[in-house]
Design a protein around this motif. Structure first.
Motif, PDB file in Angstrom:
ATOM      1  N   UNK A 183       0.844  -1.213   0.000  1.00 37.31           N
ATOM      2  CA  UNK A 183       0.000   0.000   0.000  1.00 37.31           C
ATOM      3  C   UNK A 183       0.874   1.255   0.000  1.00 37.31           C
ATOM      4  N   UNK A 184       1.926   1.268   0.821  1.00 35.57           N
ATOM      5  CA  UNK A 184       2.822   2.432   0.881  1.00 35.57           C
ATOM      6  C   UNK A 184       3.491   2.665  -0.473  1.00 35.57           C
ATOM      7  N   UNK A 185       3.958   1.583  -1.103  1.00 36.79           N
ATOM      8  CA  UNK A 185       4.608   1.704  -2.415  1.00 36.79           C
ATOM      9  C   UNK A 185       3.613   2.174  -3.470  1.00 36.79           C
ATOM     10  N   UNK A 186       2.380   1.705  -3.373  1.00 39.45           N
ATOM     11  CA  UNK A 186       1.333   2.098  -4.326  1.00 39.45           C
ATOM     12  C   UNK A 186       1.007   3.578  -4.165  1.00 39.45           C
ATOM     13  N   UNK A 218      -7.431   9.220 -11.448  1.00 34.95           N
ATOM     14  CA  UNK A 218      -7.451   7.852 -10.897  1.00 34.95           C
ATOM     15  C   UNK A 218      -6.256   7.624  -9.976  1.00 34.95           C
ATOM     16  N   UNK A 219      -5.105   8.164 -10.362  1.00 31.14           N
ATOM     17  CA  UNK A 219      -3.909   8.014  -9.520  1.00 31.14           C
ATOM     18  C   UNK A 219      -4.087   8.699  -8.166  1.00 31.14           C
ATOM     19  N   UNK A 220      -4.680   9.889  -8.182  1.00 33.59           N
ATOM     20  CA  UNK A 220      -4.916  10.598  -6.909  1.00 33.59           C
ATOM     21  C   UNK A 220      -5.893   9.815  -6.033  1.00 33.59           C
ATOM     22  N   UNK A 221      -6.949   9.285  -6.647  1.00 32.78           N
ATOM     23  CA  UNK A 221      -7.909   8.471  -5.875  1.00 32.78           C
ATOM     24  C   UNK A 221      -7.222   7.252  -5.285  1.00 32.78           C
ATOM     25  N   UNK A 222      -6.376   6.622  -6.078  1.00 31.31           N
ATOM     26  CA  UNK A 222      -5.720   5.388  -5.639  1.00 31.31           C
ATOM     27  C   UNK A 222      -4.690   5.682  -4.541  1.00 31.31           C
ATOM     28  N   UNK A 223      -3.976   6.796  -4.662  1.00 36.09           N
ATOM     29  CA  UNK A 223      -3.007   7.169  -3.622  1.00 36.09           C
ATOM     30  C   UNK A 223      -3.704   7.347  -2.274  1.00 36.09           C
ATOM     31  N   UNK A 224      -4.845   8.043  -2.280  1.00 34.92           N
ATOM     32  CA  UNK A 224      -5.568   8.263  -1.020  1.00 34.92           C
ATOM     33  C   UNK A 224      -6.116   6.962  -0.450  1.00 34.92           C
ATOM     34  N   UNK A 225      -6.672   6.109  -1.325  1.00 38.56           N
ATOM     35  CA  UNK A 225      -7.241   4.840  -0.841  1.00 38.56           C
ATOM     36  C   UNK A 225      -6.146   3.939  -0.285  1.00 38.56           C
ATOM     37  N   UNK A 226      -4.992   3.879  -0.955  1.00 36.58           N
ATOM     38  CA  UNK A 226      -3.895   3.023  -0.491  1.00 36.58           C
ATOM     39  C   UNK A 226      -3.360   3.509   0.856  1.00 36.58           C
ATOM     40  N   UNK A 265     -12.484  -2.278  -1.632  1.00 36.59           N
ATOM     41  CA  UNK A 265     -12.406  -0.928  -2.213  1.00 36.59           C
ATOM     42  C   UNK A 265     -10.993  -0.632  -2.712  1.00 36.59           C
ATOM     43  N   UNK A 266     -10.005  -1.074  -1.963  1.00 34.41           N
ATOM     44  CA  UNK A 266      -8.620  -0.835  -2.367  1.00 34.41           C
ATOM     45  C   UNK A 266      -8.298  -1.623  -3.641  1.00 34.41           C
ATOM     46  N   UNK A 267      -8.773  -2.856  -3.704  1.00 29.67           N
ATOM     47  CA  UNK A 267      -8.580  -3.679  -4.907  1.00 29.67           C
ATOM     48  C   UNK A 267      -9.253  -3.032  -6.119  1.00 29.67           C
ATOM     49  N   UNK A 268     -10.485  -2.578  -5.943  1.00 31.56           N
ATOM     50  CA  UNK A 268     -11.222  -1.968  -7.061  1.00 31.56           C
ATOM     51  C   UNK A 268     -10.565  -0.673  -7.529  1.00 31.56           C
ATOM     52  N   UNK A 269     -10.069   0.118  -6.569  1.00 26.84           N
ATOM     53  CA  UNK A 269      -9.437   1.394  -6.930  1.00 26.84           C
ATOM     54  C   UNK A 269      -8.104   1.153  -7.641  1.00 26.84           C
ATOM     55  N   UNK A 270      -7.352   0.154  -7.177  1.00 28.54           N
ATOM     56  CA  UNK A 270      -6.090  -0.211  -7.848  1.00 28.54           C
ATOM     57  C   UNK A 270      -6.359  -0.693  -9.271  1.00 28.54           C
TER      58      UNK A 270
END
Lengths: 128, 128, 128, 128
Positions: C29-32, C49-57, C81-86
């Motif tokens: 998650x930290x690396x993502x 999408x990257x910004x959304x994924x950074x916050x979710x991770x 949710x983390x899987x779907x956002x990734x």
């Protein structure tokens, strides 16, 4: 830690602070975070500054909700950082203010956040 | 904006900066956020300071990954805020360092983050 | 709340969980978060999408560090949710993977984060 | 990607969505983050759940401001995670609702956030 250094470390007496000033600052930070988040999705030159400002404004707001974990020194430094970050974001967005309503609104939210952080600093210095 | 003020505003030449110093600072911020997040769940007096420090360290790390959106002025102010917040958190955690391994590790991560932020400041001033 | 519903609500016995699986998930998650934060500054189609994924991770990582405040139900929903956002972020970045090394690395970090979250789900179901 | 799978991936027509429902959801997320942040500083059993919920609510709010980076699948999964996290936090805070006004207000903010996320899901399914 002796009592002297302890009292120097302590936050100014909360009773002596005007809570409406702090509430206004938290509200301005929240509004700034939201305006910057929306603005960052426009994929314009200002986007990285908007993302930085959104994160700083959120961190500032949360820290004011957790004043037990702040000292006057860390509070002042955080307010200065929030003011500097809002200035950077506002400068970027003002370059597009004629072309984008979103940038103009973002710049206004940054200005309001800066003003509210400066009012916090003024109050803290007065009650120190 | 004339060329003079533009160049004064611009970040120091990235080519002149030692990227290993910046990478070390990002790593120290990430480690600090994680140590503070774990420490905050202990429900000790340090918890609010740990939460504040975790958020500030994360904001600092992300801003270094988005240097396009920083100026020297906002970068310096953010580094100062991160240093001040780490100091506050470290002071709180050191009071429990004999009783809690987690607090001792959190204080160490705060110290390392402060050192890395100071190294960033030194490098930026040298390359300004 | 009776003892039955209490035990149904409780997290699976931490002693029965393989802590190395959870540590690997926090690291992924930290690396993502970091890969997505860097990728978001490229001002390409994938940025939101990257910004959304950074916050979710980041939210996912922090929640694993605060398991006292999770139930199996909320943990499973957060992992989903983390899987779907990734997945969403990876799909966007893969469209630019031939043009951008940063996008390709971001997609790889998303894939690794998804895999680690799925491993967490498998472990939780096995120890439930 | 063929046109069929592309249209299946696409967000429901924004024009067909009631923007007041989304605005209400963003406002409820913001209020939830703030109530949870305040509640987490009380150092009660609910604190870790409150911190988790504050982060999830903030991530949810920001994602709704960056819908260009969401798909129906990731949006649904995020809404489910936010609902589940609010439920966990509300359950914890309701145990102290008689003793703490802050916990009672936090539980109310979680309930309002859950309701607003469910309204978003209903709207999205209707316009799919």
């Amino acid at each position: 830690m002796d009592e002297m250094s302890k009292s120097m470390k302590a936050m100014p007496d909360m009773a002596a602070m005007d809570m409406s000033v702090m509430q206004a600052c938290m509200d301005a930070c929240a509004a700034c975070e939201q305006a910057c988040t929306v603005c960052s999705t426009q994929m314009m030159d200002c986007s990285p500054a908007c993302m930085n400002c959104a994160d700083m404004a959120n961190t500032m707001m949360r820290s004011m909700m957790r004043m037990q974990g702040m000292t006057p020194a860390s509070m002042m430094a955080m307010l200065d950082a929030c003011i500097a970050m809002c200035q950077t974001c506002m400068d970027e967005c003002m370059m597009h203010a004629d072309d984008s309503d979103v940038c103009r609104m973002c710049a206004q939210a940054c200005q309001a956040c800066m003003d509210a952080c400066m009012a916090m600093k003024t109050m803290m210095m007065a009650s120190a």
